[in-house]
Design a protein around this motif. Sequence first.
Motif, PDB file in Angstrom:
ATOM      1  N   GLY A  12      30.347  37.242  39.765  1.00 30.75           N
ATOM      2  CA  GLY A  12      29.897  37.333  41.148  1.00 30.75           C
ATOM      3  C   GLY A  12      30.915  37.895  42.118  1.00 30.75           C
ATOM      4  O   GLY A  12      30.567  38.210  43.256  1.00 30.75           O
ATOM      5  N   THR A  13      32.184  38.046  41.675  1.00 36.71           N
ATOM      6  CA  THR A  13      33.200  38.545  42.610  1.00 36.71           C
ATOM      7  C   THR A  13      33.991  39.733  42.075  1.00 36.71           C
ATOM      8  O   THR A  13      34.409  40.582  42.846  1.00 36.71           O
ATOM      9  N   ALA A  14      34.198  39.814  40.762  1.00 33.36           N
ATOM     10  CA  ALA A  14      34.976  40.938  40.216  1.00 33.36           C
ATOM     11  C   ALA A  14      34.658  41.110  38.742  1.00 33.36           C
ATOM     12  O   ALA A  14      34.531  40.133  37.998  1.00 33.36           O
ATOM     13  N   THR A  15      34.540  42.364  38.312  1.00 39.75           N
ATOM     14  CA  THR A  15      34.320  42.638  36.897  1.00 39.75           C
ATOM     15  C   THR A  15      35.647  42.516  36.148  1.00 39.75           C
ATOM     16  O   THR A  15      36.735  42.547  36.740  1.00 39.75           O
ATOM     17  N   ALA A  16      35.547  42.405  34.829  1.00 38.87           N
ATOM     18  CA  ALA A  16      36.765  42.339  34.024  1.00 38.87           C
ATOM     19  C   ALA A  16      37.603  43.600  34.193  1.00 38.87           C
ATOM     20  O   ALA A  16      38.840  43.536  34.243  1.00 38.87           O
ATOM     21  N   ALA A  17      36.946  44.752  34.302  1.00 44.08           N
ATOM     22  CA  ALA A  17      37.683  46.008  34.488  1.00 44.08           C
ATOM     23  C   ALA A  17      38.425  46.021  35.822  1.00 44.08           C
ATOM     24  O   ALA A  17      39.574  46.490  35.905  1.00 44.08           O
ATOM     25  N   GLU A  18      37.796  45.515  36.863  1.00 45.67           N
ATOM     26  CA  GLU A  18      38.450  45.458  38.174  1.00 45.67           C
ATOM     27  C   GLU A  18      39.655  44.524  38.153  1.00 45.67           C
ATOM     28  O   GLU A  18      40.708  44.827  38.739  1.00 45.67           O
ATOM     29  N   VAL A  19      39.526  43.402  37.470  1.00 44.64           N
ATOM     30  CA  VAL A  19      40.635  42.453  37.381  1.00 44.64           C
ATOM     31  C   VAL A  19      41.786  43.058  36.575  1.00 44.64           C
ATOM     32  O   VAL A  19      42.958  42.979  36.981  1.00 44.64           O
ATOM     33  N   ALA A  20      41.476  43.668  35.440  1.00 45.26           N
ATOM     34  CA  ALA A  20      42.523  44.288  34.621  1.00 45.26           C
ATOM     35  C   ALA A  20      43.235  45.395  35.382  1.00 45.26           C
ATOM     36  O   ALA A  20      44.462  45.533  35.313  1.00 45.26           O
ATOM     37  N   GLY A 254      36.570  33.349  35.911  1.00 47.90           N
ATOM     38  CA  GLY A 254      36.193  32.707  37.157  1.00 47.90           C
ATOM     39  C   GLY A 254      36.484  31.220  37.200  1.00 47.90           C
ATOM     40  O   GLY A 254      36.971  30.700  38.213  1.00 47.90           O
ATOM     41  N   TYR A 255      36.190  30.514  36.106  1.00 50.20           N
ATOM     42  CA  TYR A 255      36.399  29.065  36.095  1.00 50.20           C
ATOM     43  C   TYR A 255      36.972  28.660  34.744  1.00 50.20           C
ATOM     44  O   TYR A 255      36.364  28.902  33.702  1.00 50.20           O
ATOM     45  N   LEU A 256      38.138  28.070  34.763  1.00 54.13           N
ATOM     46  CA  LEU A 256      38.811  27.660  33.545  1.00 54.13           C
ATOM     47  C   LEU A 256      38.494  26.194  33.281  1.00 54.13           C
ATOM     48  O   LEU A 256      38.854  25.308  34.065  1.00 54.13           O
ATOM     49  N   ASP A 257      37.784  25.926  32.176  1.00 53.95           N
ATOM     50  CA  ASP A 257      37.443  24.550  31.817  1.00 53.95           C
ATOM     51  C   ASP A 257      37.441  24.415  30.307  1.00 53.95           C
ATOM     52  O   ASP A 257      37.915  25.316  29.588  1.00 53.95           O
ATOM     53  N   GLU A 258      36.925  23.306  29.805  1.00 53.64           N
ATOM     54  CA  GLU A 258      36.960  23.050  28.373  1.00 53.64           C
ATOM     55  C   GLU A 258      36.244  24.137  27.583  1.00 53.64           C
ATOM     56  O   GLU A 258      36.676  24.523  26.479  1.00 53.64           O
ATOM     57  N   GLN A 259      35.149  24.669  28.129  1.00 53.09           N
ATOM     58  CA  GLN A 259      34.403  25.722  27.431  1.00 53.09           C
ATOM     59  C   GLN A 259      35.214  26.995  27.266  1.00 53.09           C
ATOM     60  O   GLN A 259      34.952  27.792  26.370  1.00 53.09           O
ATOM     61  N   ASP A 312      37.850  38.000  48.515  1.00 49.19           N
ATOM     62  CA  ASP A 312      38.908  38.997  48.327  1.00 49.19           C
ATOM     63  C   ASP A 312      39.600  38.769  46.985  1.00 49.19           C
ATOM     64  O   ASP A 312      40.833  38.772  46.899  1.00 49.19           O
ATOM     65  N   THR A 313      38.799  38.591  45.941  1.00 49.33           N
ATOM     66  CA  THR A 313      39.309  38.170  44.639  1.00 49.33           C
ATOM     67  C   THR A 313      40.351  39.124  44.077  1.00 49.33           C
ATOM     68  O   THR A 313      41.414  38.699  43.607  1.00 49.33           O
ATOM     69  N   VAL A 314      40.060  40.405  44.104  1.00 51.43           N
ATOM     70  CA  VAL A 314      40.955  41.388  43.483  1.00 51.43           C
ATOM     71  C   VAL A 314      42.320  41.395  44.169  1.00 51.43           C
ATOM     72  O   VAL A 314      43.366  41.426  43.508  1.00 51.43           O
ATOM     73  N   ALA A 315      42.325  41.340  45.510  1.00 49.84           N
ATOM     74  CA  ALA A 315      43.597  41.321  46.237  1.00 49.84           C
ATOM     75  C   ALA A 315      44.389  40.048  45.935  1.00 49.84           C
ATOM     76  O   ALA A 315      45.618  40.082  45.793  1.00 49.84           O
ATOM     77  N   CYS A 316      43.694  38.936  45.806  1.00 51.41           N
ATOM     78  CA  CYS A 316      44.364  37.670  45.465  1.00 51.41           C
ATOM     79  C   CYS A 316      44.996  37.752  44.081  1.00 51.41           C
ATOM     80  O   CYS A 316      46.132  37.294  43.869  1.00 51.41           O
TER      81      CYS A 316
END
Length: 329
Positions: A12-20, A254-259, A312-316
């Motif tokens: 919902g905020t950034a694709t894997a390619a955008e994050v990489a 996006g969310y780091l949990d047990e899964q 502003d996920t990518v900038a963060c």
Amino acid sequence: MRVLAAVDKFRGTATAAEVADAICSTAERLGHVGDRAPVSDGGEGWLDAFGGPNRHTLVTGPLGDSIRAPWRIEDGTAIIEMAQASGLLIAGDREGNDPMAASTSGTGELIDAALDAGASRIIVGLGGSATTDGGFGAVRSLRSRHRLRGVELLIACDVRTRFTDAARVFGPQKGASPAQVAMLTGRLERLVQVYREDFGVDVSELEGAGAAGGLAGGLVALGGRLVPGFDLLADEVGLAARTAAADLVITGEGYLDEQSFEGKVAGGMSDLAARSGTRIVAIAGDVDPEVAGRIEAVALAARFGLDRAMSDTVACIAEVTEELLAISR
């Protein structure tokens, strides 16, 4: 330093390619070497993880409209992301979807296109589906099923849901009411018998056959083989060797949990880094306190506040990357 950015999407905020790209661009600006590796466990971003599409084919969308679906083929191996042909976002998300009518026909049509292009190996990534049709749309849309003989059909998924449980587990996420869940379950139960009679395959007890609303089971009936998505991708793009060659691995989702440690990207990368002794840090939108000690992690929501982390996920992510590299000097 050599920095491997092996990351999943931030839904919902950034694709894997955008994050990489954000991680590696920051590393390169600071004089380091960046290795971009957008990763997927079989769902959204599957195509990007293999280098992005190089073909587009007109297919039937999940609700019957014609759409141009991207896919790729290289050296006889076709990569199909079912969400690009039969995905929930294409259908207008939960609010716009018709869970009773949504069909996987378009995914079957992409498999047909791959066969037309001479593919000898077809890898289908499952996830993000609008459908609970048990894969019947895909099976029915194949023009000549015999063409799959001699073709390796791999089905990448990260769930263990059984075929007839697909409606109960995933139906509400796709807009299905309790009454519709019951009707969809009945339809899946009937399909078990159809696949047994038509193909001699019993999909009812197979773990993972309920993935993508039962599409996994339908493709197994056609001769496909279920495989863990992350493991398959790691082998295909050489993640073990790239991890061993890195000085720092940055993973994230996006969310780091047990899964996250059960067949998904962060857990898979953590295992690879442990084998090679490479430092790994996870950047996540948020982190479940119960897994806080399992991997070195930075939670964007805690670091920047939820509003900025979402808007502003990518900038963060770039800012956190710069801080990590400064500490690592």
